[in-house]
Design a protein around this motif. Structure first.
Motif, PDB file in Angstrom:
ATOM      1  N   GLY A  99     -48.753  31.309 -33.322  1.00 51.19           N
ATOM      2  CA  GLY A  99     -47.615  32.193 -33.628  1.00 51.19           C
ATOM      3  C   GLY A  99     -46.945  32.701 -32.362  1.00 51.19           C
ATOM      4  O   GLY A  99     -45.714  32.666 -32.226  1.00 51.19           O
ATOM      5  N   ILE A 100     -47.765  33.148 -31.407  1.00 50.26           N
ATOM      6  CA  ILE A 100     -47.210  33.723 -30.168  1.00 50.26           C
ATOM      7  C   ILE A 100     -46.459  32.653 -29.366  1.00 50.26           C
ATOM      8  O   ILE A 100     -45.367  32.890 -28.852  1.00 50.26           O
ATOM      9  CB  ILE A 100     -48.337  34.373 -29.332  1.00 50.26           C
ATOM     10  CG1 ILE A 100     -48.803  35.670 -30.018  1.00 50.26           C
ATOM     11  CG2 ILE A 100     -47.875  34.675 -27.911  1.00 50.26           C
ATOM     12  CD1 ILE A 100     -50.083  36.268 -29.425  1.00 50.26           C
ATOM     13  N   MET A 101     -47.046  31.455 -29.278  1.00 52.96           N
ATOM     14  CA  MET A 101     -46.383  30.376 -28.524  1.00 52.96           C
ATOM     15  C   MET A 101     -45.062  29.973 -29.202  1.00 52.96           C
ATOM     16  O   MET A 101     -44.078  29.693 -28.528  1.00 52.96           O
ATOM     17  CB  MET A 101     -47.312  29.153 -28.412  1.00 52.96           C
ATOM     18  CG  MET A 101     -48.499  29.391 -27.495  1.00 52.96           C
ATOM     19  SD  MET A 101     -47.954  29.749 -25.806  1.00 52.96           S
ATOM     20  CE  MET A 101     -49.440  30.446 -25.099  1.00 52.96           C
ATOM     21  N   SER A 102     -45.042  29.968 -30.539  1.00 53.43           N
ATOM     22  CA  SER A 102     -43.805  29.635 -31.254  1.00 53.43           C
ATOM     23  C   SER A 102     -42.730  30.685 -30.977  1.00 53.43           C
ATOM     24  O   SER A 102     -41.570  30.349 -30.724  1.00 53.43           O
ATOM     25  CB  SER A 102     -44.048  29.563 -32.763  1.00 53.43           C
ATOM     26  OG  SER A 102     -45.017  28.587 -33.056  1.00 53.43           O
ATOM     27  N   VAL A 103     -43.140  31.971 -31.019  1.00 52.46           N
ATOM     28  CA  VAL A 103     -42.187  33.054 -30.749  1.00 52.46           C
ATOM     29  C   VAL A 103     -41.636  32.922 -29.328  1.00 52.46           C
ATOM     30  O   VAL A 103     -40.479  33.232 -29.056  1.00 52.46           O
ATOM     31  CB  VAL A 103     -42.855  34.446 -30.958  1.00 52.46           C
ATOM     32  CG1 VAL A 103     -41.957  35.568 -30.468  1.00 52.46           C
ATOM     33  CG2 VAL A 103     -43.178  34.656 -32.431  1.00 52.46           C
ATOM     34  N   LYS A 104     -42.472  32.419 -28.416  1.00 50.07           N
ATOM     35  CA  LYS A 104     -42.022  32.258 -27.023  1.00 50.07           C
ATOM     36  C   LYS A 104     -41.141  31.014 -26.835  1.00 50.07           C
ATOM     37  O   LYS A 104     -40.801  30.658 -25.711  1.00 50.07           O
ATOM     38  CB  LYS A 104     -43.243  32.161 -26.095  1.00 50.07           C
ATOM     39  CG  LYS A 104     -43.884  33.516 -25.811  1.00 50.07           C
ATOM     40  CD  LYS A 104     -44.984  33.426 -24.780  1.00 50.07           C
ATOM     41  CE  LYS A 104     -44.466  33.323 -23.365  1.00 50.07           C
ATOM     42  NZ  LYS A 104     -43.938  34.588 -22.831  1.00 50.07           N
ATOM     43  N   GLY A 105     -40.827  30.347 -27.939  1.00 50.08           N
ATOM     44  CA  GLY A 105     -39.894  29.221 -27.845  1.00 50.08           C
ATOM     45  C   GLY A 105     -40.550  27.866 -27.615  1.00 50.08           C
ATOM     46  O   GLY A 105     -39.881  26.878 -27.349  1.00 50.08           O
ATOM     47  N   LYS A 106     -41.877  27.796 -27.704  1.00 52.88           N
ATOM     48  CA  LYS A 106     -42.554  26.506 -27.525  1.00 52.88           C
ATOM     49  C   LYS A 106     -42.495  25.696 -28.826  1.00 52.88           C
ATOM     50  O   LYS A 106     -42.513  26.268 -29.923  1.00 52.88           O
ATOM     51  CB  LYS A 106     -44.040  26.727 -27.172  1.00 52.88           C
ATOM     52  CG  LYS A 106     -44.254  27.562 -25.916  1.00 52.88           C
ATOM     53  CD  LYS A 106     -44.093  26.733 -24.681  1.00 52.88           C
ATOM     54  CE  LYS A 106     -44.481  27.521 -23.431  1.00 52.88           C
ATOM     55  NZ  LYS A 106     -43.932  26.897 -22.235  1.00 52.88           N
ATOM     56  N   LYS A 107     -42.485  24.377 -28.682  1.00 56.34           N
ATOM     57  CA  LYS A 107     -42.537  23.500 -29.857  1.00 56.34           C
ATOM     58  C   LYS A 107     -44.017  23.255 -30.188  1.00 56.34           C
ATOM     59  O   LYS A 107     -44.747  22.689 -29.362  1.00 56.34           O
ATOM     60  CB  LYS A 107     -41.818  22.184 -29.548  1.00 56.34           C
ATOM     61  CG  LYS A 107     -41.656  21.293 -30.770  1.00 56.34           C
ATOM     62  CD  LYS A 107     -40.824  20.044 -30.450  1.00 56.34           C
ATOM     63  CE  LYS A 107     -40.766  19.134 -31.661  1.00 56.34           C
ATOM     64  NZ  LYS A 107     -40.153  17.842 -31.357  1.00 56.34           N
ATOM     65  N   VAL A 108     -44.432  23.706 -31.371  1.00 58.51           N
ATOM     66  CA  VAL A 108     -45.873  23.716 -31.701  1.00 58.51           C
ATOM     67  C   VAL A 108     -46.174  22.829 -32.907  1.00 58.51           C
ATOM     68  O   VAL A 108     -45.465  22.876 -33.918  1.00 58.51           O
ATOM     69  CB  VAL A 108     -46.337  25.172 -32.008  1.00 58.51           C
ATOM     70  CG1 VAL A 108     -47.807  25.192 -32.428  1.00 58.51           C
ATOM     71  CG2 VAL A 108     -46.131  26.084 -30.797  1.00 58.51           C
ATOM     72  N   LEU A 109     -47.231  22.027 -32.783  1.00 57.90           N
ATOM     73  CA  LEU A 109     -47.783  21.279 -33.931  1.00 57.90           C
ATOM     74  C   LEU A 109     -49.182  21.818 -34.179  1.00 57.90           C
ATOM     75  O   LEU A 109     -49.990  21.910 -33.246  1.00 57.90           O
ATOM     76  CB  LEU A 109     -47.851  19.774 -33.619  1.00 57.90           C
ATOM     77  CG  LEU A 109     -48.622  18.919 -34.635  1.00 57.90           C
ATOM     78  CD1 LEU A 109     -47.924  18.904 -35.994  1.00 57.90           C
ATOM     79  CD2 LEU A 109     -48.796  17.480 -34.127  1.00 57.90           C
TER      80      LEU A 109
END
Length: 447
Positions: free
Chosen positions: A21-31
């Motif tokens: 969640g935190i990485m997604s909020v920081k704009g990272k593309k997450v799988l």
């Protein structure tokens, strides 16, 4: 699936879901992938009750006296949230609170001489507590007032103590506190698992007791919160958050290989296809050659048809049995929740006893806790290995979480999340920065 991602996350345990969640909020593309068909990994809540019986290989199905199987949501790892703790701050900042409802846990108790007592954590409660004699109460009250007023940046509040040099043992001595008081303060207010803290600088312990008191002050009955429908709701909340920011989730995905080039992770192979990534987050079960075993935890999930005796018929409580009271090296914990939290059938309770294993007979180690729960309708025992990473991830870019310990709160889990975040980004997890980000993203709706 041959796509490029910034981060791939394996496993949907709470640690993994929060980081996702935190990485997604920081704009990272997450799988985000999990080999299981359900969310939560080691920290899942299992429903219906029939599935709990299957999971623990119990023959037959639950008796009719247990009510509807669907009414049960049984946590595999018992934990409460500190009302003012790190996880609640992460939930508020990321707004995952929108997907969850919490109830305050009704009481916190400590075990002394075979009996349980409410943990006094305010000066008023200290004066009324039967844990201490009259003079000890006054000394303890003075200590609590000192901790409440303590401000590292205001010399007037320090009373001549250098909190970075004086040990906690010496601070307790300064207030003249006896062994029993030290015992329950260290273990049920500061929530230490062993006594090593006594010879460390007192600043950490003071801050831990402050966290307990401030958490308690928010709602009054205890410093702990618990989500309706069980802890399995937490990873799902963060999974939704990640999805809002474009994170992709896949359950039921077998992981065939973690693909490395020159000692560095470049992707994950599943069902013959490779998804590429720059960084990988996973729980220890996905990459066993980068972790070491550091111990075992025993957990006994007990289904009851009554509240625990001497807790004022509470629908929920925590009991800590300090190590010294039962001649052990680690504390024993009991977490109890009930039908009031939508995790059990009407009139039923779930109590989970846990501790760090010290002998070859783990079940006998939690006997003092099980004795407090009698009569027990059904008991499920799990013994889990505890793992921690041997690889910091700086070269491999693989970041592995630690197993969930025996404690009954999430502070150690949050420390692990912040540690992984630091190793991944090279910067400290900054609550204030996340707060600002939230304002930018959600605008006024964030209030």
């Amino acid at each position: 699936m041959n796509e490029e991602y910034d981060v791939i996350v394996l496993g949907t345990g709470l640690t993994e879901c929060i980081l996702s969640g935190i990485m997604s909020v920081k704009g990272k593309k997450v799988l985000h992938m999990d080999r299981n068909s359900y969310y939560g990994g080691e920290s899942a809540s299992i429903t219906p009750l029939e599935d709990v019986y299957k999971r623990f290989n119990l023959p037959g199905s639950p008796p009719n006296t247990m009510g509807k199987g669907r009414d049960w949501n049984v946590d595999l790892v018992p934990k409460f949230l500190m009302a003012n703790g790190q996880l609640v701050r992460m939930l508020l900042i990321t707004q995952v609170t929108r997907y969850l409802d919490f109830k305050v846990v009704e009481g916190s108790y400590v075990y002394k001489g075979g009996k349980i007592y409410k943990v006094p954590s305010t000066d008023k409660e200290a004066l009324a507590s039967s844990l201490m004699g009259l003079f000890e109460k006054r000394r303890f009250k003075n200590f609590l007032v000192y901790v409440a007023d303590f401000d590292e940046n205001d010399p007037k509040t320090l009373s001549g103590v250098d909190p970075h040099k004086m040990t906690m043992r010496d601070l307790f001595k300064k207030f003249g506190l006896d062994e029993n008081t030290v015992d329950f303060t260290g273990h049920s207010l500061a929530l230490y698992r062993t006594d090593e803290y006594l010879d460390e600088p007192c600043i950490t312990t003071i801050n831990r007791i402050k966290l307990y008191s401030e958490s308690l002050a928010r709602y009054g009955k205890s410093p702990y919160l618990y989500p309706l429908y069980g802890l399995g709701e937490l990873p799902q909340g963060f999974a939704r958050l990640s999805a809002i920011y474009g994170g992709t989730y896949m359950l039921n995905k077998p992981i065939e290989e973690i693909v490395m080039e020159n000692g560095k992770v470049v992707g994950v192979k599943s069902e013959g296809e490779i998804a590429r990534c720059k960084q990988l987050i996973c729980d220890p079960s996905y990459i066993t050659d980068h972790v070491k075993k550091v111990g075992k935890v025993i957990r006994a999930i007990c289904l009851l048809n009554h509240p625990i005796a001497n807790t004022g018929d509470s629908n929920s409580c925590q009991i800590i049995i300090p190590q010294n009271q039962v001649k052990r090296k680690h504390d024993i914990y009991v977490c109890m929740i009930s039908f009031a939290h939508n995790v059990a059938a009407e009139g039923k309770y779930i109590a989970i006893a846990s501790t760090t294993v010290e002998t070859n007979d783990p079940e006998s180690e939690i006997k003092p806790a099980l004795d407090l729960l009698l009569p027990i309708e059904q008991k499920f025992i799990s013994i889990s290995d505890l793992y921690e990473p041997t690889d910091t991830g700086t070269d491999s870019q693989i970041f592995i979480s630690r197993s969930y310990d025996a404690t009954t709160h999430f502070e150690t889990t949050c420390d692990d999340i912040k540690d992984i975040y630091r190793r991944m980004t090279g910067t400290d997890f900054d609550f204030a920065e996340m707060e600002r980000k939230k304002q930018d993203i959600f605008g006024d709706a964030a209030e």
